[in-house]
Structures are given as structure tokens and as C-alpha cells.
Design an enzyme around this catalytic site. Sequence first.
Site, PDB file in Angstrom:
ATOM      1  N   ASP A  12     -12.973  14.618  74.744  1.00 27.70           N
ATOM      2  CA  ASP A  12     -14.050  14.466  73.923  1.00 27.70           C
ATOM      3  C   ASP A  12     -13.755  12.775  72.562  1.00 27.70           C
ATOM      4  O   ASP A  12     -15.159  13.320  71.930  1.00 27.70           O
ATOM      5  CB  ASP A  12     -14.945  15.992  72.943  1.00 27.70           C
ATOM      6  CG  ASP A  12     -14.812  16.918  74.569  1.00 27.70           C
ATOM      7  OD1 ASP A  12     -15.041  16.659  75.489  1.00 27.70           O
ATOM      8  OD2 ASP A  12     -14.797  18.029  73.712  1.00 27.70           O
TER       9      ASP A  12
ATOM     10  N   ARG B 102     -20.447   8.025  78.875  1.00 22.26           N
ATOM     11  CA  ARG B 102     -20.565   7.635  78.026  1.00 22.26           C
ATOM     12  C   ARG B 102     -19.839   6.441  77.951  1.00 22.26           C
ATOM     13  O   ARG B 102     -19.875   5.956  76.708  1.00 22.26           O
ATOM     14  CB  ARG B 102     -19.487   9.013  76.743  1.00 22.26           C
ATOM     15  CG  ARG B 102     -19.601  10.083  76.814  1.00 22.26           C
ATOM     16  CD  ARG B 102     -18.411  11.155  76.003  1.00 22.26           C
ATOM     17  NE  ARG B 102     -19.922  12.416  75.418  1.00 22.26           N
ATOM     18  CZ  ARG B 102     -19.205  13.575  75.477  1.00 22.26           C
ATOM     19  NH1 ARG B 102     -18.351  13.711  75.500  1.00 22.26           N
ATOM     20  NH2 ARG B 102     -20.093  14.061  74.596  1.00 22.26           N
TER      21      ARG B 102
END
Length: 438
Positions: free
Chosen positions: A312, A343
Site C-alpha cells: 500500500d 496507482r
Amino acid sequence: MHYVVEPSALASGAVTIPGDKSISHRALILGGIANGLTEISGFLPGEDCLATLAALKSMGVHIDRTGDTRVSIEGGDGLRAPPGPMDMGNSGTAMRLFAGLLSGQSFSSELIGDASLSQRPMTRIIEPLTSMGAQIDSSDGKPPLLISGDRTLSGIAYQLPVASAQVKSAILLAGLFADGEVTVIEPATTRDHTERMLRTMGVDIRSGETQIVMPGGQSLTGTEVNVPADLSSAAFIILATIIATDCEVMLVGVGVNPTRTGVIDILRDMGADISLDNVRLFGEEPVADIVVRSSELHGIEVDPATVSLAIDEFPLLFIAAAMAAGKTSFTGIGELRVKESDRIATMAEGLRVLGIEVDETPDGAVVHGGVISGGSVKSHGDHRVAMSFAVAATRAGWPVRIEDTAAVDTSFPGFVQCLRSLGVGINSFSDDDIGAAP
Ligand code: S3P
């Protein structure tokens, strides 16, 4: 909502970071099916965990918020059919863990989510759960999920095609209601909070580095859970301190489970000065007081073996790379493309707006360290992307506007106040505030 962040000199100090999201979800879910009382302190009152709490309540679990970060659960009565679809909001963890749990119940259920979650892949859980005997209908492998009740589940020996703690946990939760043994083999070590908490709650579960074995059909005993501060949230403050000038910040009681500390190792490899003091245990979870000091960063080749231990933190590591001398290459991070946003693409897009050169590949990127300018970047509704750009903005040439920041509340309520307490000029605006544009 959007943020406007001014270039700021960070002040030294100490901050308290909210509770760990992964552990908060698990404490609720496991407490909900355990016999007796589970008392949670340090709970993360973020939107993702509140979605899990609401779902358990709608299935008849006696669950009370006894304080802002305290939850009390009286389990043991089993789950009952919810009155309608259960909304998991933005949370992939909630949806995937509940899919495992609900596969073994006597009633049918439906799990829905927001626009981002509705685009995320669920085949990775549907496949193993179906092999165990579950029946799950989806929209072409994506939410909503319709989970049939009254199925008989059997054990499974399953080799995960992707390193995913969510998939591992879904299988283990289904396994609690299955006949026969469950074995999960991981391609790389992933966060092991489920295994640790199951053990604390009296479940017989054995784990090696990448293999977990659990006899099926076990019951759990309620317990006290003291949730550590979330290292994934702490990481934003850690990097803000590193890239500041002459600054030292202490973060108290942060979870340092070795399946989560990849970000610390990677930042140290880049030259960061981070120390872990007063290492202790909260139940089965190691915690520490983290002391971080401003340091010069240099580019590295990030070891793909660390990816699942920092999964993350890559949006933030892209910012570290942008602030480092030389270039940093990331490989083996293809999973980032199926998180709350793509991302790799969202970070590359925003960094380019801020004057940083990024070469993107299907499963990685090369970020060329440089000077962060200013401007307006899109977060694409992704909490970690929004917070990463807020950190970058502290060292920008001029103010940075970050769009679509409401999702920050899914994981780090109080993020704006936390940065302000260290002297950062950050303001959050509702999009209909008059004069909100910088
Ligand atoms: C989580 C596991 C990770 C992580 C997510 C939380 C969990 O996902 O990205 O934010 O709590 O199990 P994957 O295991 O699917 O990579």
C-alpha cells in the site's frame, strides 16, 4: 472535496496516528463470529471499517461503539440474513473477507460497493471459494457479489496465483465453516494479521513463511484486541519528515509486523534515518515508537521481493523517488493497477504535472528524481494517492491543489489536522465552498 497544500517547513514533534485498518476489519469480523466478549481499543473509525461494522450489525451481531476508538462485541449467536444488500463502500478488504465468511452461512447475501470497488477484480476469491463448494455470482468477475447460502464447504489446498492477504483471509474465513483442512500457499509473504488474530482467539492454525494450514470447522473465543497505529498511515508522516529540513518526529505505538515493514526497509535503502524504539507486543502484533529524522534520499532499484510487504506504500514511495537524487526503478508492482485506482498511472500522471519525469511500464515505473513544482493534480478518488501528493506538496515550488480527496476518510480520518499539527499549511475545501479555488 479538495485540498490546497502550501510548501511548508515541517516542525519537529510527536504525533498519534489512527488505528490499523487491516487489524480493525479483522477484529470486527472475527469478534462478530467469536463466542463471548471481544473488546477492541485503538479501533480505526474510518469509513472502510465502519462499513464492516454496519454489515455485521445488519446480520444481527451485538456490536456497540463504546467510544470513538472503542468497540464492544458480544458474539456467539451466529449471523442472520441481512435485510438487504450490504454496502462495502470503497473497501476491497471488507468485500473479499466477507465473501469468504458469507460463503459458509445458511443464508444468501449480496455485497455491493462504490464506483471504484465495483471495478475491482473478484475472480481471485470467487475461484477458490467456488472450489470449496461456494456459489457466488458476480458481474463478469466484479461486484456486486451474490453469495448463495446453505452450501456445504469442504477443505482446500490452494496455491494463490497473486500474493494477496485478502484472498488468503477469505479462504481462511470460509475454512472456519468447512469440513476438512485448509492449506494456502502464497507466492510471497503477505500480511498475516488474520492468522495472528485467529491464533489469539484459540484457533489451531499453523504457518510457515508462505504456507498456512488450518483444520476446518473451528470456533473462536472472544478476546481483547488493542489495535496498533497503522504503519500505512504513519508512512505519510514518516516521508514528510524525511524530506523536510532538520526535523525529527516521533510516532507512538505503530504496528511493525514484519509482513508490513517493507516501506521502512525501502526508505532506509534510499538513505532515510528511521529508528524503531521500545518494540513491544499488542497481543500477537509487534509495535514500536518510530523516530524519523530528515535525511537525503538517493535513488535505488526497489527489490521486487519487498513488494508484498509494502503493497500500500508505493504511491508514497513514488514521491520518495521524486525527491531522491538519481532514478528509482520499481518492478513487479502490477498489482497496483487494481487497487483503489490504477496507482501506477495515477501517480505517474500527477508527478508529471508536478514536473517529475516518470517512465511507465506494464508492471512498474522508473521515477527520475527532480524538483517538484506546483499545480493541480487528480487523486482519482484514491485516498493514498491524495495523501501522497499532500506530502509532496510540502516541498513543492508553489501550492498544490489535490482533487477528489473525500476518500482520505476511509483510512486516515484526521489527516489534515495531523499535518497541520506539524506546521503544514493544508486546507480542505468542499467543492461548493465559495472561493475555494486557489
Ligand atoms: C489488505 C491487503 C492488501 C492491501 C489492502 C489491505 C488486507 O490487499 O492492499 O489495503 O487488509 O488484507 P491485497 O492483499 O489484495 O494485496
